[in-house]
Design a protein around this motif. Structure first.
Motif, PDB file in Angstrom:
ATOM      1  N   TYR A   1      37.847  31.493  39.263  1.00  0.00           N
ATOM      2  CA  TYR A   1      36.605  31.942  39.878  1.00  0.00           C
ATOM      3  C   TYR A   1      36.752  33.171  40.767  1.00  0.00           C
ATOM      4  O   TYR A   1      35.759  33.653  41.300  1.00  0.00           O
ATOM      5  CB  TYR A   1      35.995  30.801  40.716  1.00  0.00           C
ATOM      6  CG  TYR A   1      35.825  29.513  39.965  1.00  0.00           C
ATOM      7  CD1 TYR A   1      35.111  29.466  38.767  1.00  0.00           C
ATOM      8  CD2 TYR A   1      36.394  28.336  40.434  1.00  0.00           C
ATOM      9  CE1 TYR A   1      34.969  28.289  38.067  1.00  0.00           C
ATOM     10  CE2 TYR A   1      36.256  27.140  39.740  1.00  0.00           C
ATOM     11  CZ  TYR A   1      35.533  27.124  38.557  1.00  0.00           C
ATOM     12  OH  TYR A   1      35.395  25.961  37.862  1.00  0.00           O
ATOM     13  N   VAL A   2      37.963  33.680  40.953  1.00  0.00           N
ATOM     14  CA  VAL A   2      38.163  34.828  41.840  1.00  0.00           C
ATOM     15  C   VAL A   2      38.687  36.007  41.030  1.00  0.00           C
ATOM     16  O   VAL A   2      39.717  35.912  40.374  1.00  0.00           O
ATOM     17  CB  VAL A   2      39.140  34.498  42.987  1.00  0.00           C
ATOM     18  CG1 VAL A   2      39.353  35.731  43.866  1.00  0.00           C
ATOM     19  CG2 VAL A   2      38.607  33.336  43.818  1.00  0.00           C
ATOM     20  N   ARG A   3      37.959  37.109  41.095  1.00  0.00           N
ATOM     21  CA  ARG A   3      38.342  38.302  40.339  1.00  0.00           C
ATOM     22  C   ARG A   3      38.679  39.437  41.289  1.00  0.00           C
ATOM     23  O   ARG A   3      38.262  39.471  42.452  1.00  0.00           O
ATOM     24  CB  ARG A   3      37.201  38.746  39.426  1.00  0.00           C
ATOM     25  CG  ARG A   3      35.953  39.165  40.176  1.00  0.00           C
ATOM     26  CD  ARG A   3      34.949  39.863  39.279  1.00  0.00           C
ATOM     27  NE  ARG A   3      35.370  41.175  38.883  1.00  0.00           N
ATOM     28  CZ  ARG A   3      34.656  42.278  39.061  1.00  0.00           C
ATOM     29  NH1 ARG A   3      33.493  42.220  39.678  1.00  0.00           N
ATOM     30  NH2 ARG A   3      35.098  43.451  38.650  1.00  0.00           N
ATOM     31  N   LEU A   4      39.469  40.369  40.773  1.00  0.00           N
ATOM     32  CA  LEU A   4      39.727  41.607  41.494  1.00  0.00           C
ATOM     33  C   LEU A   4      38.506  42.509  41.323  1.00  0.00           C
ATOM     34  O   LEU A   4      38.058  42.744  40.201  1.00  0.00           O
ATOM     35  CB  LEU A   4      40.969  42.301  40.934  1.00  0.00           C
ATOM     36  CG  LEU A   4      42.280  41.510  41.044  1.00  0.00           C
ATOM     37  CD1 LEU A   4      43.402  42.274  40.352  1.00  0.00           C
ATOM     38  CD2 LEU A   4      42.628  41.240  42.493  1.00  0.00           C
ATOM     39  N   ALA A   5      37.962  42.983  42.409  1.00  0.00           N
ATOM     40  CA  ALA A   5      36.752  43.797  42.366  1.00  0.00           C
ATOM     41  C   ALA A   5      37.064  45.232  42.754  1.00  0.00           C
ATOM     42  O   ALA A   5      38.077  45.509  43.400  1.00  0.00           O
ATOM     43  CB  ALA A   5      35.692  43.215  43.306  1.00  0.00           C
TER      44      ALA A   5
ATOM     45  N   ARG B   1      40.685  36.012  50.391  1.00  0.00           N
ATOM     46  CA  ARG B   1      41.038  37.441  50.483  1.00  0.00           C
ATOM     47  C   ARG B   1      39.858  38.344  50.098  1.00  0.00           C
ATOM     48  O   ARG B   1      40.040  39.462  49.637  1.00  0.00           O
ATOM     49  CB  ARG B   1      42.239  37.725  49.578  1.00  0.00           C
ATOM     50  CG  ARG B   1      43.485  36.916  49.951  1.00  0.00           C
ATOM     51  CD  ARG B   1      44.591  37.086  48.926  1.00  0.00           C
ATOM     52  NE  ARG B   1      45.112  38.438  48.906  1.00  0.00           N
ATOM     53  CZ  ARG B   1      45.942  38.906  47.966  1.00  0.00           C
ATOM     54  NH1 ARG B   1      46.329  38.094  46.982  1.00  0.00           N
ATOM     55  NH2 ARG B   1      46.371  40.141  48.010  1.00  0.00           N
ATOM     56  N   TYR B   2      38.649  37.853  50.325  1.00  0.00           N
ATOM     57  CA  TYR B   2      37.470  38.637  49.942  1.00  0.00           C
ATOM     58  C   TYR B   2      37.454  40.016  50.608  1.00  0.00           C
ATOM     59  O   TYR B   2      36.985  40.997  50.015  1.00  0.00           O
ATOM     60  CB  TYR B   2      36.188  37.864  50.268  1.00  0.00           C
ATOM     61  CG  TYR B   2      35.839  37.778  51.734  1.00  0.00           C
ATOM     62  CD1 TYR B   2      35.084  38.780  52.340  1.00  0.00           C
ATOM     63  CD2 TYR B   2      36.263  36.707  52.518  1.00  0.00           C
ATOM     64  CE1 TYR B   2      34.764  38.713  53.688  1.00  0.00           C
ATOM     65  CE2 TYR B   2      35.949  36.638  53.867  1.00  0.00           C
ATOM     66  CZ  TYR B   2      35.203  37.638  54.450  1.00  0.00           C
ATOM     67  OH  TYR B   2      34.888  37.578  55.789  1.00  0.00           O
ATOM     68  N   ALA B   3      37.961  40.103  51.828  1.00  0.00           N
ATOM     69  CA  ALA B   3      37.934  41.372  52.554  1.00  0.00           C
ATOM     70  C   ALA B   3      38.841  42.420  51.919  1.00  0.00           C
ATOM     71  O   ALA B   3      38.728  43.611  52.224  1.00  0.00           O
ATOM     72  CB  ALA B   3      38.330  41.146  54.015  1.00  0.00           C
ATOM     73  N   GLU B   4      39.732  41.979  51.031  1.00  0.00           N
ATOM     74  CA  GLU B   4      40.645  42.905  50.348  1.00  0.00           C
ATOM     75  C   GLU B   4      40.081  43.372  49.011  1.00  0.00           C
ATOM     76  O   GLU B   4      40.742  44.114  48.288  1.00  0.00           O
ATOM     77  CB  GLU B   4      42.001  42.221  50.128  1.00  0.00           C
ATOM     78  CG  GLU B   4      42.682  41.787  51.415  1.00  0.00           C
ATOM     79  CD  GLU B   4      43.944  40.993  51.140  1.00  0.00           C
ATOM     80  OE1 GLU B   4      44.567  41.196  50.063  1.00  0.00           O
ATOM     81  OE2 GLU B   4      44.316  40.163  51.989  1.00  0.00           O
TER      82      GLU B   4
ATOM     83  N   ASP C   1      45.907  37.127  41.822  1.00  0.00           N
ATOM     84  CA  ASP C   1      47.254  36.602  41.675  1.00  0.00           C
ATOM     85  C   ASP C   1      47.651  35.930  42.994  1.00  0.00           C
ATOM     86  O   ASP C   1      47.725  36.606  44.023  1.00  0.00           O
ATOM     87  CB  ASP C   1      48.234  37.726  41.341  1.00  0.00           C
ATOM     88  CG  ASP C   1      49.635  37.211  41.035  1.00  0.00           C
ATOM     89  OD1 ASP C   1      49.755  36.008  40.732  1.00  0.00           O
ATOM     90  OD2 ASP C   1      50.580  38.014  41.101  1.00  0.00           O
ATOM     91  N   PRO C   2      47.875  34.606  43.023  1.00  0.00           N
ATOM     92  CA  PRO C   2      47.884  33.693  41.868  1.00  0.00           C
ATOM     93  C   PRO C   2      46.497  33.545  41.257  1.00  0.00           C
ATOM     94  O   PRO C   2      45.491  33.643  41.970  1.00  0.00           O
ATOM     95  CB  PRO C   2      48.366  32.372  42.483  1.00  0.00           C
ATOM     96  CG  PRO C   2      47.986  32.465  43.916  1.00  0.00           C
ATOM     97  CD  PRO C   2      48.132  33.898  44.285  1.00  0.00           C
ATOM     98  N   PRO C   3      46.438  33.318  39.939  1.00  0.00           N
ATOM     99  CA  PRO C   3      45.148  33.315  39.245  1.00  0.00           C
ATOM    100  C   PRO C   3      44.261  32.153  39.665  1.00  0.00           C
ATOM    101  O   PRO C   3      44.718  31.059  39.944  1.00  0.00           O
ATOM    102  CB  PRO C   3      45.551  33.201  37.770  1.00  0.00           C
ATOM    103  CG  PRO C   3      46.899  32.569  37.779  1.00  0.00           C
ATOM    104  CD  PRO C   3      47.567  33.073  39.022  1.00  0.00           C
ATOM    105  N   SER C   4      42.980  32.439  39.731  1.00  0.00           N
ATOM    106  CA  SER C   4      41.947  31.437  39.970  1.00  0.00           C
ATOM    107  C   SER C   4      40.855  31.683  38.935  1.00  0.00           C
ATOM    108  O   SER C   4      40.533  32.847  38.651  1.00  0.00           O
ATOM    109  CB  SER C   4      41.362  31.564  41.384  1.00  0.00           C
ATOM    110  OG  SER C   4      40.118  30.902  41.477  1.00  0.00           O
TER     111      SER C   4
END
Length: 255
Positions: free
Chosen positions: A179-183, A214-217, A174-177
């Motif tokens: 290609y980017v998911r919550l892991a 925000r990959y580190a999150e 959020d905001p949605p992409s």
């Protein structure tokens, strides 16, 4: 570089005390590299009997210490009424042993072997890259990878990514992409690593950091590799050429 001893493990074939010992040892290494599963969660996730195939390569030092792994799972999927297959993998290596591309070789070998057995079946690698280093290595050696820095995915690829993501019940950022998911995992980093990746001038790494800042999150960049004959052959050539150049001292290993 220290020569590592590689062996393969059929996770689903393990049972009893042997299974417990293996997952105990693996979790110690996994937890050093990733912040994600606890010990029971790791076994529940990777010991999933619904996987049609679960294979793992383990890298050890001469004294038997586990220092790296690549766990590969194969799931059947149905798209547009047709049966297909999707590989997923989780790979990790202790920091002091990184740089040899050992995990890529194992995944490539499994993909080629499966394609030989099922030459006319559509097969994909589909996963989420939790760290710039993972995306860089995959993009460096795979001839066709999506999404990528140098061109937009064609509509058919975007639809395929969306379909596979829905099947995996991915939750999006959020905001949605697209290609980017919550892991549920993130890669543990040394203190100087975020700055190294953020300031890199490599176009592949820059694309990852800009697309998934925000990959580190705990965000992963969804990545698709169509395992077609063309892609597998050209990727094998790229990988083999790079390894030969490294052996002859013609190329340098990146961090």
């Amino acid at each position: 570089m220290v020569k590592l001893i590689k062996s393969q493990v059929d996770i689903l074939a393990l049972s009893g005390a042997e299974r417990t010992r293996f997952f105990d040892e693996w979790f110690d290494l996994y937890d050093e590299i990733f912040d994600g599963f606890d010990r029971p969660g790791l076994e529940a996730y990777y010991g999933d009997p619904n996987s049609s195939q679960t294979r793992m390569q383990v890298m050890r030092t001469a004294d038997g210490k586990m220092v790296g792994f690549n766990a590969v799972r194969l799931y059947p999927v149905e798209i547009d009424g047709k049966e297909r297959d999707a590989f997923r993998s989780t790979a990790g290596m202790k920091r002091e042993y990184r740089g040899g591309s050992s995990t890529i070789a194992f995944g490539l070998q499994l993909a080629v072997a499966y394609k030989i057995k099922h030459p006319f079946r559509a097969v994909y690698y589909f996963g989420s890259m939790l760290h710039p280093s993972s995306y860089y290595v995959l993009s460096k050696y795979a001839y066709e990878t999506w999404p990528r820095h140098d061109r937009e995915p064609p509509p058919i690829i975007d639809r395929l990514i969306a379909t596979l993501a829905e099947m995996r019940d991915y939750e999006f950022d959020d905001p949605p992409s697209p290609y980017v998911r919550l892991a549920n995992e993130r890669t543990r980093e040394a203190e100087d690593e975020p700055e190294f990746w953020r300031t890199s001038d490599n176009p592949i790494i820059r694309y990852y950091v800009e697309t998934n800042p925000r990959y580190a999150e705990g965000r992963g960049l969804i990545t698709l590799v169509p395992l077609t004959w063309t892609n597998l052959i050209l990727s094998s050539v790229k990988f083999g050429t790079a390894m030969l150049g490294r052996k002859l001292g013609l190329t340098k290993k990146r961090r």
